[in-house]
Design a protein around this motif. Structure first.
Motif, PDB file in Angstrom:
ATOM      1  N   GLU A 293      -1.002   1.014   9.463  1.00 35.21           N
ATOM      2  CA  GLU A 293       0.381   0.603   9.175  1.00 35.21           C
ATOM      3  C   GLU A 293       0.461  -0.742   8.459  1.00 35.21           C
ATOM      4  O   GLU A 293       1.333  -0.955   7.631  1.00 35.21           O
ATOM      5  N   TRP A 294      -0.429  -1.668   8.774  1.00 31.86           N
ATOM      6  CA  TRP A 294      -0.303  -3.009   8.205  1.00 31.86           C
ATOM      7  C   TRP A 294      -0.640  -3.040   6.724  1.00 31.86           C
ATOM      8  O   TRP A 294      -0.246  -3.957   6.018  1.00 31.86           O
ATOM      9  N   THR A 295      -1.353  -2.047   6.232  1.00 36.91           N
ATOM     10  CA  THR A 295      -1.698  -2.031   4.806  1.00 36.91           C
ATOM     11  C   THR A 295      -0.728  -1.188   3.983  1.00 36.91           C
ATOM     12  O   THR A 295      -0.807  -1.177   2.764  1.00 36.91           O
ATOM     13  N   GLU A 296       0.188  -0.506   4.636  1.00 33.09           N
ATOM     14  CA  GLU A 296       1.156   0.346   3.943  1.00 33.09           C
ATOM     15  C   GLU A 296       2.386  -0.469   3.552  1.00 33.09           C
ATOM     16  O   GLU A 296       3.477  -0.279   4.074  1.00 33.09           O
ATOM     17  N   ILE A 297       2.209  -1.372   2.629  1.00 38.17           N
ATOM     18  CA  ILE A 297       3.273  -2.286   2.219  1.00 38.17           C
ATOM     19  C   ILE A 297       4.062  -1.668   1.074  1.00 38.17           C
ATOM     20  O   ILE A 297       3.502  -1.209   0.091  1.00 38.17           O
ATOM     21  N   GLN A 298       5.368  -1.677   1.228  1.00 40.04           N
ATOM     22  CA  GLN A 298       6.235  -1.131   0.197  1.00 40.04           C
ATOM     23  C   GLN A 298       6.582  -2.213  -0.817  1.00 40.04           C
ATOM     24  O   GLN A 298       6.574  -3.402  -0.515  1.00 40.04           O
ATOM     25  N   THR A 299       6.914  -1.779  -2.015  1.00 41.70           N
ATOM     26  CA  THR A 299       7.338  -2.712  -3.054  1.00 41.70           C
ATOM     27  C   THR A 299       8.701  -3.279  -2.681  1.00 41.70           C
ATOM     28  O   THR A 299       9.595  -2.557  -2.233  1.00 41.70           O
ATOM     29  N   LEU A 300       8.856  -4.585  -2.864  1.00 43.75           N
ATOM     30  CA  LEU A 300      10.103  -5.248  -2.525  1.00 43.75           C
ATOM     31  C   LEU A 300      11.076  -5.224  -3.703  1.00 43.75           C
ATOM     32  O   LEU A 300      10.664  -5.349  -4.863  1.00 43.75           O
TER      33      LEU A 300
ATOM     34  N   SER B 233      -4.192  -7.312  11.835  1.00 45.03           N
ATOM     35  CA  SER B 233      -4.273  -7.400  10.373  1.00 45.03           C
ATOM     36  C   SER B 233      -5.038  -8.656   9.986  1.00 45.03           C
ATOM     37  O   SER B 233      -5.323  -9.509  10.823  1.00 45.03           O
TER      38      SER B 233
ATOM     39  N   LEU C 237      -1.929 -13.202   6.854  1.00 43.24           N
ATOM     40  CA  LEU C 237      -1.154 -13.254   5.614  1.00 43.24           C
ATOM     41  C   LEU C 237      -0.512 -14.628   5.541  1.00 43.24           C
ATOM     42  O   LEU C 237      -0.066 -15.158   6.554  1.00 43.24           O
TER      43      LEU C 237
END
Length: 189
Positions: free
Chosen positions: A32-39, A180, A183
């Motif tokens: 889940e922590w690497t599934e970052i959506q575009t902002l 994770s 960051l």
């Protein structure tokens, strides 16, 4: 004899010994922590404002835990939609966890807890900017072990204003967690 320890003083070693906690070694445990959506542009601007506020305040003096919650965490919770239905926020929620043999008790208050219909969505532990963000890990894990929904994963966030670390805990025969990478608000990406 019952030994009571404040959560802020617990170590990973004590959590491993008393509660059977284990670090997950499977890289698929916490995707889940690497599934970052575009902002969206507005979200990028809001995050840039949080970054600017943090950098401005931090150049004058180290930021206290309360200021981290106010300046960095609160705007990010708003941006993530955690102040809107179906979520609720609780602060300073009291927790107690005890070892199976009842000889060891951990007590303290969770800084911020995001809840959805009594389900713990997110446990947040914040620290002053003078502390390494990882100093919050044992404390957050102690709280996460007290989740009222042990059949569901519990997620956590460690924050010191500058850095963020996400945590996932699954309670099974031996509770297992992963975290994770750290960051940083100081990185553009």
């Amino acid at each position: 004899m019952l030994q009571t320890i404040p959560a802020r003083d617990i170590s990973l070693y004590e959590l491993e010994e008393k509660f059977g906690l284990q670090l997950a070694t499977d890289t698929n445990f916490f995707p889940e922590w690497t599934e970052i959506q575009t902002l969206a542009d507005g979200e990028k601007q809001a995050i840039a404002r949080v970054k600017s506020n943090y950098l401005n305040l931090n150049k004058h003096r180290l930021i206290s835990e309360e200021a981290v919650k106010m300046v960095v965490l609160s705007p990010l919770l708003d941006l993530a939609g955690f102040y809107q239905p179906p979520f609720e926020i609780e602060t300073e929620t009291s927790v107690e966890i005890s070892a199976e043999d009842e000889s060891f008790l951990v007590k303290r208050n969770i800084d911020v807890l995001v809840i959805q219909k009594r389900f713990w969505v997110f446990v947040i532990e914040s620290k002053s900017s003078k502390f390494d963000v990882m100093t919050a890990l044992p404390q957050a894990l102690a709280y996460m072990l007290d989740s009222p929904n042990p059949t569901q994963p519990t997620f956590g966030l460690l924050i010191n204003g500058r850095e963020f670390v996400f945590v996932k805990l699954i309670q099974q025969e031996h509770p297992c967690y992963a975290r994770s990478d750290a960051l940083s608000i100081e990185r553009d990406s």
